[in-house]
Write a protein that holds these residues in place. Structure first.
Motif: not given
Length: 200
Positions: A134, A167-168, A37, A138, A39
């Protein structure tokens, strides 16, 4: 202090460092498909993702790219990588503040996510880049559970790179490696427009 003594001290430090690095390398013996990831609010997340794709292709691996929140405009990475067999699926709606059409954006996200699911189920693809995924979470364009399922059920040796701001946390928990890109300065804030070959 003499140059000879400085050299001896430097050599001793480097030997200790080498021993630590060698031990860490020897301990890292797991081989598996990784989830990365990229981010944060800084510039360079997609660039780093595409750099990883270029690296993979340079080593003879296969790759596929899914681009979310992108328009139909020219893309330097796509121009180059398609020539080397990289398949692209592009949402092609542009930024949400341009479209201002939630239903249309959700429909476009669904179509391109179907392509992503195809890539994530294909064990002949070594690396999948989900560029700016991402934002789909969102904006609530795609369900988190469906994304998690595709990531968890992908071929065991397949690598995935996810880029985008905010990012979650569930994807961060799933990830093997997470890097956060922060803003120090950005030319756009000083009125410099995005430029072909550098920004896109």
């Amino acid at each position: 202090m003499s140059e000879q003594l400085k050299q001896q001290q430097h050599q001793a430090r480097q030997q200790r460092l080498k021993a630590q690095v060698d031990a860490a390398v020897a301990r890292a013996n797991i081989e598996k498909g990784l989830l990365l990831v990229l981010t944060g609010n800084g510039k360079g997340k997609s660039t780093a993702g595409f750099g990883t794709v270029a690296r993979a292709v340079g080593h003879g691996l296969t790759a596929a790219v899914v681009q979310f929140i992108k328009g139909s405009w020219d893309c330097g990475e796509r121009n180059l990588l398609q020539q080397h067999g990289v398949e692209f699926a592009v949402m092609a709606t542009g930024f949400t503040w341009d479209t201002q059409d939630r239903a249309g954006d959700i429909a476009a996200a669904e179509l391109v996510w179907q392509e992503a699911e195809r890539f994530l189920a294909d064990d002949s693809i070594d690396l999948v880049l989900l560029d700016e995924l991402t934002y789909m979470l969102t904006f609530h364009y795609l369900p988190l559970e469906r994304i998690e399922q595709a990531l968890l059920n992908r071929p065991p040796k397949q690598h995935v790179v996810i880029t985008g701001r905010a990012c979650h946390r569930r994807l961060i928990e799933l990830a093997d490696t997470v890097s956060e890109v922060q803003v120090v300065k950005h030319a756009f804030d000083a009125g410099v427009k995005a430029q072909r070959g550098l920004d896109w």
